[in-house]
Scaffold this motif. Structure first.
Motif, PDB file in Angstrom:
ATOM      1  N   VAL A   4       0.853  -1.178   0.000  1.00 13.72           N
ATOM      2  CA  VAL A   4       0.000   0.000   0.000  1.00 13.72           C
ATOM      3  C   VAL A   4       0.896   1.237   0.000  1.00 13.72           C
ATOM      4  N   SER A   5       0.615   2.167  -0.885  1.00 15.18           N
ATOM      5  CA  SER A   5       1.394   3.399  -0.898  1.00 15.18           C
ATOM      6  C   SER A   5       0.487   4.587  -0.612  1.00 15.18           C
ATOM      7  N   GLN A   6       1.083   5.598  -0.008  1.00 10.09           N
ATOM      8  CA  GLN A   6       0.354   6.814   0.341  1.00 10.09           C
ATOM      9  C   GLN A   6       1.184   8.025  -0.055  1.00 10.09           C
ATOM     10  N   SER A   7       0.485   9.075  -0.441  1.00 11.46           N
ATOM     11  CA  SER A   7       1.190  10.313  -0.767  1.00 11.46           C
ATOM     12  C   SER A   7       0.321  11.509  -0.383  1.00 11.46           C
ATOM     13  N   VAL A  12       2.405  19.858   5.306  1.00 12.87           N
ATOM     14  CA  VAL A  12       2.219  20.969   6.239  1.00 12.87           C
ATOM     15  C   VAL A  12       1.294  21.963   5.559  1.00 12.87           C
ATOM     16  N   THR A  13       0.244  22.354   6.228  1.00 16.96           N
ATOM     17  CA  THR A  13      -0.721  23.264   5.637  1.00 16.96           C
ATOM     18  C   THR A  13      -1.152  24.303   6.663  1.00 16.96           C
ATOM     19  N   GLU A  14      -1.661  25.408   6.157  1.00 16.40           N
ATOM     20  CA  GLU A  14      -2.145  26.452   7.048  1.00 16.40           C
ATOM     21  C   GLU A  14      -3.599  26.182   7.432  1.00 16.40           C
ATOM     22  N   LYS A  15      -3.919  26.565   8.633  1.00 13.76           N
ATOM     23  CA  LYS A  15      -5.294  26.436   9.106  1.00 13.76           C
ATOM     24  C   LYS A  15      -6.250  27.077   8.100  1.00 13.76           C
ATOM     25  N   GLY A  16      -7.330  26.351   7.791  1.00 15.35           N
ATOM     26  CA  GLY A  16      -8.323  26.872   6.872  1.00 15.35           C
ATOM     27  C   GLY A  16      -8.178  26.383   5.444  1.00 15.35           C
ATOM     28  N   LYS A  17      -7.015  25.831   5.108  1.00 13.48           N
ATOM     29  CA  LYS A  17      -6.789  25.321   3.757  1.00 13.48           C
ATOM     30  C   LYS A  17      -7.379  23.910   3.628  1.00 13.48           C
ATOM     31  N   ASP A  18      -7.625  23.500   2.381  1.00 10.43           N
ATOM     32  CA  ASP A  18      -8.072  22.133   2.105  1.00 10.43           C
ATOM     33  C   ASP A  18      -6.862  21.267   1.767  1.00 10.43           C
ATOM     34  N   VAL A  19      -6.934  19.979   2.139  1.00 13.07           N
ATOM     35  CA  VAL A  19      -5.864  19.048   1.783  1.00 13.07           C
ATOM     36  C   VAL A  19      -6.455  17.778   1.203  1.00 13.07           C
ATOM     37  N   GLU A  20      -5.674  17.138   0.325  1.00 10.49           N
ATOM     38  CA  GLU A  20      -6.058  15.849  -0.243  1.00 10.49           C
ATOM     39  C   GLU A  20      -4.946  14.846   0.016  1.00 10.49           C
ATOM     40  N   LEU A  21      -5.319  13.705   0.559  1.00 11.12           N
ATOM     41  CA  LEU A  21      -4.372  12.634   0.844  1.00 11.12           C
ATOM     42  C   LEU A  21      -4.733  11.448  -0.044  1.00 11.12           C
ATOM     43  N   ARG A  22      -3.712  10.818  -0.597  1.00  8.45           N
ATOM     44  CA  ARG A  22      -3.961   9.760  -1.570  1.00  8.45           C
ATOM     45  C   ARG A  22      -3.498   8.407  -1.056  1.00  8.45           C
ATOM     46  N   CYS A  23      -4.249   7.366  -1.432  1.00  6.03           N
ATOM     47  CA  CYS A  23      -3.895   5.994  -1.057  1.00  6.03           C
ATOM     48  C   CYS A  23      -4.022   5.087  -2.274  1.00  6.03           C
ATOM     49  N   ASP A  24      -2.957   4.321  -2.559  1.00  6.13           N
ATOM     50  CA  ASP A  24      -2.980   3.294  -3.590  1.00  6.13           C
ATOM     51  C   ASP A  24      -2.954   1.937  -2.903  1.00  6.13           C
ATOM     52  N   SER A  73     -10.232   1.331  -6.793  1.00  8.75           N
ATOM     53  CA  SER A  73      -8.811   1.225  -6.511  1.00  8.75           C
ATOM     54  C   SER A  73      -8.345   2.407  -5.657  1.00  8.75           C
ATOM     55  N   VAL A  74      -7.780   3.413  -6.293  1.00  8.34           N
ATOM     56  CA  VAL A  74      -7.194   4.549  -5.584  1.00  8.34           C
ATOM     57  C   VAL A  74      -8.253   5.282  -4.764  1.00  8.34           C
ATOM     58  N   SER A  75      -7.844   5.740  -3.583  1.00  4.91           N
ATOM     59  CA  SER A  75      -8.755   6.505  -2.734  1.00  4.91           C
ATOM     60  C   SER A  75      -8.120   7.844  -2.362  1.00  4.91           C
ATOM     61  N   THR A  76      -8.974   8.840  -2.215  1.00  5.98           N
ATOM     62  CA  THR A  76      -8.536  10.170  -1.786  1.00  5.98           C
ATOM     63  C   THR A  76      -9.340  10.584  -0.562  1.00  5.98           C
ATOM     64  N   LEU A  77      -8.629  10.988   0.476  1.00  8.31           N
ATOM     65  CA  LEU A  77      -9.270  11.549   1.676  1.00  8.31           C
ATOM     66  C   LEU A  77      -9.086  13.059   1.616  1.00  8.31           C
ATOM     67  N   THR A  78     -10.184  13.788   1.688  1.00  9.90           N
ATOM     68  CA  THR A  78     -10.141  15.246   1.615  1.00  9.90           C
ATOM     69  C   THR A  78     -10.570  15.850   2.945  1.00  9.90           C
ATOM     70  N   ILE A  79      -9.779  16.792   3.418  1.00 13.62           N
ATOM     71  CA  ILE A  79     -10.139  17.534   4.623  1.00 13.62           C
ATOM     72  C   ILE A  79     -10.270  18.994   4.224  1.00 13.62           C
TER      73      ILE A  79
END
Lengths: 116, 110
Positions: A4-7, A12-24, A73-79
């Motif tokens: 399993v790979s993750q990227s 590091v992000t600033e408060k209030g920004k959106d982030v996307e995390l990826r999982c293969d 397959s690939v998944s993305t977690l968004t905050i």
């Protein structure tokens, strides 16, 4: 074969920004999980995908969190609108079909998220 | 709600001795229980699975017991080695979903 790979590995992000995390996940694994681990804490379940079934979202802490899995397959977690309390290591795991009764989960190395 | 308890204190043992880690659960009737090992900065690695109808499971130097009456699992590492030092997580489950405990940190002293 590949695990399993993750990227990214670190974000590091600033408060209030959106982030996307990826999982293969591992090829052929039908189940995919997202967990969150805060420093010195256990793994907190977030969401679980199994094949084409509706995902189990019961662990998502707020509506700022969402995840999708494209093509099984690939998944993305968004905050969205990140908060400092979102800082943690986000771990992804995959598992084989439930029909094989193989429940062991294979984890990726995680993404360390820091919200400043 | 479900509660999984593992020794929050670190366990220090001498090399060569048997380490015993405890996992207790409440408000839960799992169909099986898994144990994972986690090293710093890494994801957990699966070690063993024991089902509700099994009392004991062994794999090399590892032994797991599962007492559904006591709602407890014991995890043993015999002839422990410094390389066994890590955090060990128990994870009772049903279907394809498990709930992880907070883990017990094991330190094997040479």
């Amino acid at each position: 074969g590949a695990g399993v790979s993750q990227s990214p590995s670190n974000k590091v992000t600033e408060k209030g920004k959106d982030v996307e995390l990826r999982c293969d996940p591992i090829s052929g694994h039908t189940a995919l999980y997202w967990y969150r681990q805060s420093l010195g804490q256990g793994l907190e379940f977030l969401i679980y995908f199994q094949g084409n079934s509706a995902p189990d979202k019961s662990g998502l802490p707020s509506d700022r969190f969402s995840a999708e899995r494209t093509g099984g397959s690939v998944s993305t977690l968004t905050i969205q609108r990140t908060q400092q309390e979102d800082s943690a290591v986000y771990l992804c795991a995959s598992s084989q079909s439930k029909r094989s009764h193989s429940y062991e989960q294979y984890f990726g190395p995680g993404t360390r998220l820091t919200v400043t | 709600s479900q509660k999984i308890e593992q020794n929050s204190e670190a366990l220090n043992i001498q090399e060569g001795k048997t380490a015993t880690l405890t996992c207790n659960y409440t408000n839960y009737s799992p169909a099986y229980l898994q144990w994972y090992r986690q090293d710093p900065g890494r994801g957990p690695v699966f070690l063993l699975l024991i089902r509700e109808n099994e009392k004991e499971k062994r794999k090399e130097r590892l032994k797991v017991t599962f007492d559904t009456t006591l709602k407890q699992s014991l995890f043993h590492i015999t002839a422990s080695q410094p390389a066994d030092s890590a955090t060990y997580l128990c994870a009772p489950g049903g279907g394809q979903k498990v709930t992880f405990g907070t883990g017990t940190k094991l330190q094997v002293i040479p």
